[in-house]
Design a protein around this motif. Structure first.
Motif, short mmCIF file in Angstrom:
data_model
loop_
_atom_site.label_atom_id
_atom_site.label_comp_id
_atom_site.label_asym_id
_atom_site.label_seq_id
_atom_site.Cartn_x
_atom_site.Cartn_y
_atom_site.Cartn_z
N ILE A 142 3.78 10.28 3.33
CA ILE A 142 2.96 9.25 2.68
C ILE A 142 2.83 8.03 3.58
N THR A 143 3.89 7.68 4.29
CA THR A 143 3.82 6.55 5.22
C THR A 143 2.76 6.80 6.29
N LEU A 144 2.71 8.02 6.82
CA LEU A 144 1.67 8.35 7.79
C LEU A 144 0.28 8.24 7.16
N ASN A 145 0.16 8.69 5.92
CA ASN A 145 -1.12 8.58 5.23
C ASN A 145 -1.52 7.12 5.06
N PRO A 160 11.95 16.85 -10.35
CA PRO A 160 12.85 15.71 -10.58
C PRO A 160 12.66 14.60 -9.55
N HIS A 161 12.99 13.39 -9.98
CA HIS A 161 12.83 12.20 -9.14
C HIS A 161 13.66 12.30 -7.86
N ASN A 162 14.83 12.90 -7.94
CA ASN A 162 15.75 12.96 -6.80
C ASN A 162 15.66 14.29 -6.05
N LEU A 163 14.48 14.86 -5.96
CA LEU A 163 14.32 16.14 -5.27
C LEU A 163 14.75 16.03 -3.81
N ALA A 164 15.18 17.18 -3.27
CA ALA A 164 15.73 17.20 -1.92
C ALA A 164 14.74 16.76 -0.86
N ASP A 165 13.46 17.03 -1.08
CA ASP A 165 12.44 16.72 -0.08
C ASP A 165 11.89 15.30 -0.21
N ARG A 166 12.51 14.46 -1.01
CA ARG A 166 11.94 13.14 -1.28
C ARG A 166 11.70 12.34 0.01
N LYS A 167 12.69 12.30 0.89
CA LYS A 167 12.53 11.53 2.12
C LYS A 167 11.41 12.08 2.99
N HIS A 168 11.26 13.41 3.00
CA HIS A 168 10.20 14.02 3.80
C HIS A 168 8.83 13.65 3.24
N LEU A 175 0.84 -1.20 0.00
CA LEU A 175 0.00 0.00 0.00
C LEU A 175 0.87 1.25 0.00
N ASN A 176 1.88 1.26 0.86
CA ASN A 176 2.77 2.42 0.96
C ASN A 176 3.49 2.65 -0.37
N SER A 177 3.93 1.57 -1.01
CA SER A 177 4.60 1.68 -2.30
C SER A 177 3.63 2.21 -3.37
N PHE A 178 2.41 1.73 -3.34
CA PHE A 178 1.36 2.17 -4.27
C PHE A 178 1.12 3.67 -4.14
N MET A 179 1.07 4.16 -2.92
CA MET A 179 0.84 5.58 -2.67
C MET A 179 2.04 6.42 -3.08
N ASN A 180 3.24 5.95 -2.76
CA ASN A 180 4.45 6.67 -3.14
C ASN A 180 4.56 6.78 -4.66
N GLN A 181 4.28 5.68 -5.34
CA GLN A 181 4.40 5.68 -6.79
C GLN A 181 3.47 6.71 -7.42
N ARG A 182 2.23 6.79 -6.92
CA ARG A 182 1.28 7.76 -7.49
C ARG A 182 1.76 9.19 -7.28
N VAL A 183 2.17 9.51 -6.05
CA VAL A 183 2.57 10.88 -5.73
C VAL A 183 3.80 11.29 -6.53
N PHE A 184 4.81 10.45 -6.56
CA PHE A 184 6.05 10.83 -7.26
C PHE A 184 5.87 10.82 -8.78
N ASN A 185 4.98 9.99 -9.29
CA ASN A 185 4.66 10.07 -10.73
C ASN A 185 4.01 11.40 -11.06
N GLU A 186 3.09 11.85 -10.21
CA GLU A 186 2.44 13.14 -10.44
C GLU A 186 3.45 14.27 -10.38
N LEU A 187 4.34 14.20 -9.40
CA LEU A 187 5.34 15.26 -9.29
C LEU A 187 6.26 15.30 -10.51
N GLU A 188 6.71 14.13 -10.96
CA GLU A 188 7.59 14.09 -12.14
C GLU A 188 6.87 14.59 -13.38
N GLN A 189 5.60 14.26 -13.51
CA GLN A 189 4.83 14.74 -14.66
C GLN A 189 4.66 16.26 -14.62
N SER A 190 4.77 16.83 -13.41
CA SER A 190 4.67 18.29 -13.26
C SER A 190 6.01 18.99 -13.44
N GLY A 191 7.08 18.21 -13.60
CA GLY A 191 8.39 18.79 -13.80
C GLY A 191 9.30 18.78 -12.59
#
Length: 318
Positions: A298-301, A285-293, A267-283
């Motif tokens: 998302i884990t809390l969600n 980058p995958h390795n953004l500084a706030d990625r861990k945050h 579930l956590n992986s499913f949620m992470n994939q959706r959020v980071f796909n949306e962010l990348e589609q918006s421009g």
């Protein structure tokens, strides 16, 4: 030095826990005829509040009111200590929050289970507040700051049943706590992308109520949202509509996913994939500084989705 940011309309943003931290938290100060502080953060934010007030030449005794949007400790954990330092302040809180603010023992016990050995560093001490100093604010109740400035309170369940939001007509802004979601301020600052996700963290996540609360805020037609996590957005309705749109994912798809596949990790992986796909589609980058945050959020969600499904199942057999 505490980061203090003037936002106009007599409102200041106080960086209670730095925006580069996973626990990033914002408080707000409204300077009218009365002086009102919104959100205290955890107890460890007390020093930041005191420093900010000194920089603004405001004495603790001159604070008239302290508001907490709800009783989760990252929003209200420091309220007891701050109230003990502000002898003339009243605490404005939701009706369901008052018992826990006056007797925080259950909050403390619950938080110790979640945070374990980190509890004292993050939250201690959590002090009780005398009931006589707590003023309950109900639906559409008002608080007068003087000189014609009146702020309005609205019940806002969905994230928590003890949650309310505050609308300030002067700035046409909403102090949203967690009801409007998480605003990824650093993504906006670095990439110009305004991105928000709902806060579905445990333990009282209620999807239908969260949507109703977002719709209530949209009807107020705000120009600004003052997020506790993190900072102000001057695209009020746009941000609320974006959070509401993402509720179809967080409040429906994720629940259906977990009901079919009882794996928190997937579930956590499913949620992470959706959020980071949306962010990348918006421009972004995958390795953004706030990625861990963001992954932490998302884990809390995901934990909130699991807690909701398990609660619904318990209720179904009772």
């Amino acid at each position: 030095m505490t980061v203090i940011k003037p936002l106009g309309f007599g409102i200041y943003e106080l960086e209670l826990i730095e925006k580069s931290s996973v626990y990033r938290t914002t408080g707000y100060l409204i300077l009218g005829e009365k002086k009102v502080l919104i959100e205290t953060g955890a107890t460890r934010s007390n020093g930041a509040i005191q420093t900010a007030l000194k920089e603004l030449n405001i004495d603790l005794k001159d604070i008239d009111a302290i508001i907490v949007t709800h009783i989760h400790l990252d929003h209200s954990g420091g309220a007891g200590l701050l109230m003990s330092q502000c002898p003339n302040a009243v605490l404005l809180a939701h009706e369901k929050a008052k018992p826990h603010l006056s007797d925080p023992e259950k909050l403390i016990q619950g938080a110790r289970v979640v945070y374990g050995d980190s509890f004292d560093k993050l939250f201690s001490p959590i002090l009780p507040i005398s009931e006589e100093r707590i003023q309950v604010m109900g639906e559409e109740d008002k608080y007068d700051l003087g000189n014609g400035r009146i702020i309005h309170f609205y019940n806002s369940p969905g994230h928590a049943f003890h949650h309310h939001i505050i609308h300030d007509p002067i700035s046409n802004g909403i102090f949203s706590g967690d009801a409007a979601g998480l605003f990824f301020n650093r993504i906006y600052e670095e990439y110009g992308i305004k991105y928000v996700i709902p806060v579905t963290a445990p333990t009282q996540f209620a999807p239908n109520l969260m949507v109703e609360t977002l719709e209530k805020m949209i009807r107020l037609n705000p120009d600004r949202i003052y997020y506790t996590h993190f900072g102000m957005s001057n695209s009020g309705v746009e941000m609320l509509q974006a959070a509401k749109k993402r509720m179809d994912f967080f409040g429906r798809e994720c629940i259906e996913f977990y009901k079919k596949d009882r794996s928190f990790e997937r579930l956590n992986s499913f949620m992470n994939q959706r959020v980071f796909n949306e962010l990348e589609q918006s421009g972004v980058p995958h390795n953004l500084a706030d990625r861990k945050h963001i992954m932490f959020d998302i884990t809390l969600n995901a934990q909130g989705v699991v807690a909701l499904v398990e609660r619904q199942e318990r209720e179904a057999v009772e």
